[in-house]
Every structure is written in structure tokens, then in C-alpha cells.
Design a protein around this motif. Sequence first.
Motif, PDB file in Angstrom:
ATOM      1  N   SER A 135       0.833  -1.202   0.000  1.00 19.62           N
ATOM      2  CA  SER A 135       0.000   0.000   0.000  1.00 19.62           C
ATOM      3  C   SER A 135       0.868   1.252   0.000  1.00 19.62           C
ATOM      4  CB  SER A 135      -0.906  -0.029   1.233  1.00 19.62           C
ATOM      5  OG  SER A 135      -1.599   1.169   1.358  1.00 19.62           O
ATOM      6  N   ALA A 138       2.505   1.605  -3.394  1.00 18.81           N
ATOM      7  CA  ALA A 138       1.541   2.064  -4.398  1.00 18.81           C
ATOM      8  C   ALA A 138       1.296   3.567  -4.261  1.00 18.81           C
ATOM      9  CB  ALA A 138       0.228   1.300  -4.255  1.00 18.81           C
ATOM     10  N   SER A 139       1.172   4.066  -3.028  1.00 25.76           N
ATOM     11  CA  SER A 139       0.946   5.505  -2.863  1.00 25.76           C
ATOM     12  C   SER A 139       2.193   6.296  -3.255  1.00 25.76           C
ATOM     13  CB  SER A 139       0.518   5.821  -1.428  1.00 25.76           C
ATOM     14  OG  SER A 139       1.576   5.590  -0.526  1.00 25.76           O
ATOM     15  N   GLN A 140       3.380   5.765  -2.979  1.00 23.83           N
ATOM     16  CA  GLN A 140       4.618   6.420  -3.398  1.00 23.83           C
ATOM     17  C   GLN A 140       4.714   6.468  -4.927  1.00 23.83           C
ATOM     18  OE1 GLN A 140       7.008   8.024  -1.799  1.00 23.83           O
ATOM     19  NE2 GLN A 140       6.157   7.694   0.237  1.00 23.83           N
ATOM     20  N   LEU A 141       4.364   5.366  -5.576  1.00 27.27           N
ATOM     21  CA  LEU A 141       4.384   5.343  -7.039  1.00 27.27           C
ATOM     22  C   LEU A 141       3.389   6.335  -7.625  1.00 27.27           C
ATOM     23  CD1 LEU A 141       4.744   1.531  -7.834  1.00 27.27           C
ATOM     24  CD2 LEU A 141       6.387   3.338  -8.346  1.00 27.27           C
ATOM     25  N   GLN A 142       2.213   6.421  -7.014  1.00 32.69           N
ATOM     26  CA  GLN A 142       1.209   7.362  -7.492  1.00 32.69           C
ATOM     27  C   GLN A 142       1.716   8.795  -7.315  1.00 32.69           C
ATOM     28  OE1 GLN A 142      -2.548   7.180  -5.425  1.00 32.69           O
ATOM     29  NE2 GLN A 142      -3.662   7.886  -7.244  1.00 32.69           N
ATOM     30  N   HIS A 143       2.355   9.072  -6.180  1.00 34.67           N
ATOM     31  CA  HIS A 143       2.920  10.397  -5.933  1.00 34.67           C
ATOM     32  C   HIS A 143       4.007  10.717  -6.960  1.00 34.67           C
ATOM     33  CE1 HIS A 143       4.445  13.897  -3.823  1.00 34.67           C
ATOM     34  NE2 HIS A 143       5.660  13.347  -3.842  1.00 34.67           N
ATOM     35  N   GLN A 145       4.336   9.430  -9.940  1.00 33.09           N
ATOM     36  CA  GLN A 145       3.716   9.569 -11.256  1.00 33.09           C
ATOM     37  C   GLN A 145       3.084  10.958 -11.399  1.00 33.09           C
ATOM     38  OE1 GLN A 145       0.524   6.821 -12.010  1.00 33.09           O
ATOM     39  NE2 GLN A 145       0.653   7.096 -14.222  1.00 33.09           N
ATOM     40  N   THR A 146       2.400  11.415 -10.366  1.00 30.76           N
ATOM     41  CA  THR A 146       1.800  12.753 -10.385  1.00 30.76           C
ATOM     42  C   THR A 146       2.878  13.817 -10.517  1.00 30.76           C
ATOM     43  OG1 THR A 146       0.007  11.960  -8.982  1.00 30.76           O
ATOM     44  CG2 THR A 146       0.294  14.341  -9.107  1.00 30.76           C
ATOM     45  N   LYS A 147       3.948  13.673  -9.778  1.00 32.23           N
ATOM     46  CA  LYS A 147       5.055  14.625  -9.827  1.00 32.23           C
ATOM     47  C   LYS A 147       5.704  14.626 -11.215  1.00 32.23           C
ATOM     48  CE  LYS A 147       9.136  15.916  -7.185  1.00 32.23           C
ATOM     49  NZ  LYS A 147      10.004  15.569  -6.050  1.00 32.23           N
ATOM     50  N   GLN A 149       4.237  13.796 -14.038  1.00 34.04           N
ATOM     51  CA  GLN A 149       3.304  14.426 -14.969  1.00 34.04           C
ATOM     52  C   GLN A 149       3.340  15.951 -14.821  1.00 34.04           C
ATOM     53  OE1 GLN A 149      -0.390  12.529 -13.942  1.00 34.04           O
ATOM     54  NE2 GLN A 149      -0.076  10.831 -15.399  1.00 34.04           N
TER      55      GLN A 149
END
Length: 165
Positions: A135, A138-143, A145-147, A149
Motif C-alpha cells: 500500500s 503504491a501511494s509512493q508510485l502514485q505520488h 507519477q503525479t510529480k 506528470q
Amino acid sequence: MLGDFSCRVVLNLIGYVWPAYSCYKALSQKQSDAVQQWCIYWLMLALFTVSERMLLDVLVFWVPMYYEAKVLFVLYLWHPKTQGAVYLFNGIVQPFLAQNEAAIDQALEEVKTTVVDHASSYFHKLILFVQTNASLAASQLQHLQTKAQFNAQRIQQSANSGKSA
């Protein structure tokens, strides 16, 4: 003196390969007496191997001709003329096991229960660790990815503003 390596080769051949094939022959030819003798041999070999690795190899490996003595002992265990395994089993091991069977069974059951409890506990801890860290990952990867982008958009905007000038 054969030496350690030569003795290991000979020991593997006469202690494992030959008895295993002889055991196979006894099983395939349905020779119940021979099967019983080979079962006794494997039991005695197992006891010898455990005691050897836990005690003998540590304490007396330096004795001259120790490895050759191991070869001779294993040969003694299965050789048809000596039937050392049967002799030792009937004279020492079987009476000891028969006398202590209930205590041994109880001890083994307690060890089994303890091992299962510990394994179950560690398995649950592992599952919790994986869930927690998956978990978090996954949140680190999402962060990230957002950064990424956001940085890509800034670069694109910077490139577009440089073209218009």
C-alpha cells in the motif's frame, strides 16, 4: 589411507547408491523380509548420520583413518554377513524406542505444535508486512507519477513559451 574426498565417494556409493538400488529391488520383487531389513538399515543410517554430523564430525574428525572407519561402519550396517543395522536395531534402538515411545511421541507433538504456531505467526506477520508496504509503495508510485506528470507539463509549457518568443 583413502582421504576425505575418496571416502566420501565410496561412502555415497556403498552407503546410499547400492542400498537404494537394493531397496528398490526388494520392493519391486515384493520381498517383505528384505524390505524390512532395508527399512532398518535406512533408520540406522539416519541415526548414524545425525549423530555423526552433530557430534562425531565435530569431536573426532582429526582421528587418523576416521573417514575410512565411517566407510567400514556403513558397510557393516548393510552387509549380508554382518547385518549390523539389524543387530544394532534389535539390541539397542528398538528396545530404547519401545520403552520411550510415549514420551517421544508427546515431545514430537509439542515440537510440531510449536513449529506450526511459530510458522503461522510469522506468516501472518509477513502478510501484514506485504500489505502495509505494498500500500505504501503504491501511494509512493502514485505520488511519483503525479510529480512526473506535473514536471512534464512544466517542461512542455516552458518549451511552448520559448517557441512563441
